[in-house]
Design a protein around this motif. Structure first.
Motif, PDB file in Angstrom:
ATOM      1  N   ALA A  26       0.823  -1.212   0.000  1.00  0.00           N
ATOM      2  CA  ALA A  26       0.000   0.000   0.000  1.00  0.00           C
ATOM      3  C   ALA A  26       0.857   1.262   0.000  1.00  0.00           C
ATOM      4  O   ALA A  26       0.375   2.340  -0.337  1.00  0.00           O
ATOM      5  CB  ALA A  26      -0.932   0.006   1.210  1.00  0.00           C
ATOM      6  N   TYR A  27       2.130   1.131   0.353  1.00  0.00           N
ATOM      7  CA  TYR A  27       2.996   2.300   0.514  1.00  0.00           C
ATOM      8  C   TYR A  27       4.136   2.388  -0.499  1.00  0.00           C
ATOM      9  O   TYR A  27       4.903   3.342  -0.477  1.00  0.00           O
ATOM     10  CB  TYR A  27       3.587   2.309   1.931  1.00  0.00           C
ATOM     11  CG  TYR A  27       2.529   2.362   2.991  1.00  0.00           C
ATOM     12  CD1 TYR A  27       1.922   3.562   3.321  1.00  0.00           C
ATOM     13  CD2 TYR A  27       2.100   1.205   3.639  1.00  0.00           C
ATOM     14  CE1 TYR A  27       0.930   3.627   4.276  1.00  0.00           C
ATOM     15  CE2 TYR A  27       1.109   1.260   4.600  1.00  0.00           C
ATOM     16  CZ  TYR A  27       0.528   2.465   4.906  1.00  0.00           C
ATOM     17  OH  TYR A  27      -0.459   2.518   5.859  1.00  0.00           O
ATOM     18  N   VAL A  28       4.277   1.404  -1.376  1.00  0.00           N
ATOM     19  CA  VAL A  28       5.366   1.415  -2.356  1.00  0.00           C
ATOM     20  C   VAL A  28       4.988   2.338  -3.510  1.00  0.00           C
ATOM     21  O   VAL A  28       3.961   2.143  -4.157  1.00  0.00           O
ATOM     22  CB  VAL A  28       5.650  -0.005  -2.886  1.00  0.00           C
ATOM     23  CG1 VAL A  28       6.731   0.034  -3.946  1.00  0.00           C
ATOM     24  CG2 VAL A  28       6.057  -0.921  -1.764  1.00  0.00           C
ATOM     25  N   ALA A  29       5.816   3.309  -3.752  1.00  0.00           N
ATOM     26  CA  ALA A  29       5.564   4.255  -4.847  1.00  0.00           C
ATOM     27  C   ALA A  29       5.752   3.555  -6.188  1.00  0.00           C
ATOM     28  O   ALA A  29       6.686   2.780  -6.375  1.00  0.00           O
ATOM     29  CB  ALA A  29       6.514   5.447  -4.734  1.00  0.00           C
ATOM     30  N   GLY A  30       4.833   3.829  -7.123  1.00  0.00           N
ATOM     31  CA  GLY A  30       4.958   3.332  -8.476  1.00  0.00           C
ATOM     32  C   GLY A  30       4.474   1.911  -8.702  1.00  0.00           C
ATOM     33  O   GLY A  30       4.583   1.409  -9.814  1.00  0.00           O
ATOM     34  N   TRP A  31       3.975   1.235  -7.689  1.00  0.00           N
ATOM     35  CA  TRP A  31       3.471  -0.123  -7.849  1.00  0.00           C
ATOM     36  C   TRP A  31       1.970  -0.114  -7.662  1.00  0.00           C
ATOM     37  O   TRP A  31       1.442   0.536  -6.768  1.00  0.00           O
ATOM     38  CB  TRP A  31       4.086  -1.054  -6.818  1.00  0.00           C
ATOM     39  CG  TRP A  31       5.540  -1.361  -7.029  1.00  0.00           C
ATOM     40  CD1 TRP A  31       6.420  -0.692  -7.823  1.00  0.00           C
ATOM     41  CD2 TRP A  31       6.276  -2.402  -6.399  1.00  0.00           C
ATOM     42  NE1 TRP A  31       7.657  -1.248  -7.734  1.00  0.00           N
ATOM     43  CE2 TRP A  31       7.601  -2.300  -6.854  1.00  0.00           C
ATOM     44  CE3 TRP A  31       5.962  -3.398  -5.496  1.00  0.00           C
ATOM     45  CZ2 TRP A  31       8.588  -3.172  -6.449  1.00  0.00           C
ATOM     46  CZ3 TRP A  31       6.948  -4.262  -5.089  1.00  0.00           C
ATOM     47  CH2 TRP A  31       8.257  -4.155  -5.573  1.00  0.00           C
ATOM     48  N   ASP A  32       1.273  -0.863  -8.493  1.00  0.00           N
ATOM     49  CA  ASP A  32      -0.177  -0.951  -8.386  1.00  0.00           C
ATOM     50  C   ASP A  32      -0.551  -1.957  -7.293  1.00  0.00           C
ATOM     51  O   ASP A  32       0.152  -2.946  -7.064  1.00  0.00           O
ATOM     52  CB  ASP A  32      -0.771  -1.384  -9.729  1.00  0.00           C
ATOM     53  CG  ASP A  32      -2.275  -1.257  -9.758  1.00  0.00           C
ATOM     54  OD1 ASP A  32      -2.800  -0.331  -9.114  1.00  0.00           O
ATOM     55  OD2 ASP A  32      -2.922  -2.079 -10.423  1.00  0.00           O
ATOM     56  N   PHE A  33      -1.634  -1.685  -6.615  1.00  0.00           N
ATOM     57  CA  PHE A  33      -2.157  -2.591  -5.596  1.00  0.00           C
ATOM     58  C   PHE A  33      -3.630  -2.278  -5.413  1.00  0.00           C
ATOM     59  O   PHE A  33      -4.123  -1.259  -5.892  1.00  0.00           O
ATOM     60  CB  PHE A  33      -1.386  -2.412  -4.275  1.00  0.00           C
ATOM     61  CG  PHE A  33      -1.590  -3.539  -3.292  1.00  0.00           C
ATOM     62  CD1 PHE A  33      -1.305  -4.844  -3.644  1.00  0.00           C
ATOM     63  CD2 PHE A  33      -2.065  -3.288  -2.021  1.00  0.00           C
ATOM     64  CE1 PHE A  33      -1.477  -5.874  -2.735  1.00  0.00           C
ATOM     65  CE2 PHE A  33      -2.247  -4.313  -1.116  1.00  0.00           C
ATOM     66  CZ  PHE A  33      -1.945  -5.607  -1.474  1.00  0.00           C
ATOM     67  N   HIS A  34      -4.339  -3.121  -4.717  1.00  0.00           N
ATOM     68  CA  HIS A  34      -5.784  -2.955  -4.533  1.00  0.00           C
ATOM     69  C   HIS A  34      -6.117  -1.597  -3.918  1.00  0.00           C
ATOM     70  O   HIS A  34      -7.001  -0.897  -4.384  1.00  0.00           O
ATOM     71  CB  HIS A  34      -6.348  -4.062  -3.644  1.00  0.00           C
ATOM     72  CG  HIS A  34      -6.076  -5.428  -4.195  1.00  0.00           C
ATOM     73  ND1 HIS A  34      -6.768  -5.948  -5.252  1.00  0.00           N
ATOM     74  CD2 HIS A  34      -5.169  -6.368  -3.849  1.00  0.00           C
ATOM     75  CE1 HIS A  34      -6.314  -7.156  -5.526  1.00  0.00           C
ATOM     76  NE2 HIS A  34      -5.340  -7.432  -4.689  1.00  0.00           N
ATOM     77  N   LEU A  35      -5.439  -1.256  -2.858  1.00  0.00           N
ATOM     78  CA  LEU A  35      -5.616   0.040  -2.196  1.00  0.00           C
ATOM     79  C   LEU A  35      -4.242   0.657  -2.014  1.00  0.00           C
ATOM     80  O   LEU A  35      -3.303  -0.033  -1.624  1.00  0.00           O
ATOM     81  CB  LEU A  35      -6.288  -0.120  -0.836  1.00  0.00           C
ATOM     82  CG  LEU A  35      -7.730  -0.624  -0.841  1.00  0.00           C
ATOM     83  CD1 LEU A  35      -8.192  -0.926   0.567  1.00  0.00           C
ATOM     84  CD2 LEU A  35      -8.644   0.391  -1.488  1.00  0.00           C
ATOM     85  N   LYS A  36      -4.132   1.943  -2.276  1.00  0.00           N
ATOM     86  CA  LYS A  36      -2.862   2.633  -2.114  1.00  0.00           C
ATOM     87  C   LYS A  36      -3.024   3.786  -1.142  1.00  0.00           C
ATOM     88  O   LYS A  36      -4.040   4.473  -1.141  1.00  0.00           O
ATOM     89  CB  LYS A  36      -2.371   3.195  -3.456  1.00  0.00           C
ATOM     90  CG  LYS A  36      -1.978   2.168  -4.482  1.00  0.00           C
ATOM     91  CD  LYS A  36      -0.830   1.295  -4.052  1.00  0.00           C
ATOM     92  CE  LYS A  36       0.495   1.977  -4.183  1.00  0.00           C
ATOM     93  NZ  LYS A  36       1.629   1.095  -3.956  1.00  0.00           N
TER      94      LYS A  36
END
Length: 154
Positions: A26-36
């Protein structure tokens, strides 16, 4: 069969890292995830990449070793049916009761579903496709998201 505490310890450590990995997504910049989160950090990419290289092979190795150790010499079909039954119930419960909440949060966050958990769950539990909704599995009407591992173990 005697309990293998070394495998238990490895499994606990692997799943602990897996939980931390998914929280960090959820906190990695530039990576897609369900919720950011709105608070992301680029420096998280490197530890995540390092962990990403071996986290799943470790889990599959531990699962394979454990399965190999508990597999009976005879009665393998009965063993497979019992194991499938023990894993299928948690998978189905997770799809209906746990992952549905994650799908709701993701769909609301992306603006595809209006807030209202009750209405969402009523529609979600009908297991019909969601045209235009952008939560994982919307095209199928439901998702198992990160419970796919249970399905693979079955």
């Amino acid at each position: 069969m005697t309990r293998r505490h070394d495998l238990d310890t490895l499994r606990i450590g692997a799943f602990g890292l897996l939980i931390l990995y998914h929280v960090a997504m959820a906190y990695v910049a530039g990576w897609d995830f369900h919720l950011k989160s709105v608070h992301t950090a680029e420096w998280l990419q490197w530890p995540m990449i390092a962990l990403n290289r071996w986290r799943m092979p470790l889990l599959f190795a531990i699962s394979g070793i454990a399965l190999g150790l508990c597999l009976p010499a005879q009665g393998r079909w009965r063993f497979a049916l019992r194991r499938g039954g023990r894993l299928l119930l948690p998978l189905l419960f997770g799809i209906v009761a746990v992952v549905s909440l994650q799908a709701y949060c993701e769909a609301v966050d992306k603006g595809d579903v209006t807030p209202g958990l009750g209405a969402f769950l009523w529609r979600y539990w009908q297991f019909r496709p969601w045209p235009g909704a952008s939560f994982s599995g919307a095209a199928y009407g439901f998702t198992w998201n990160h419970l796919w591992y249970l399905a693979y173990l079955i």
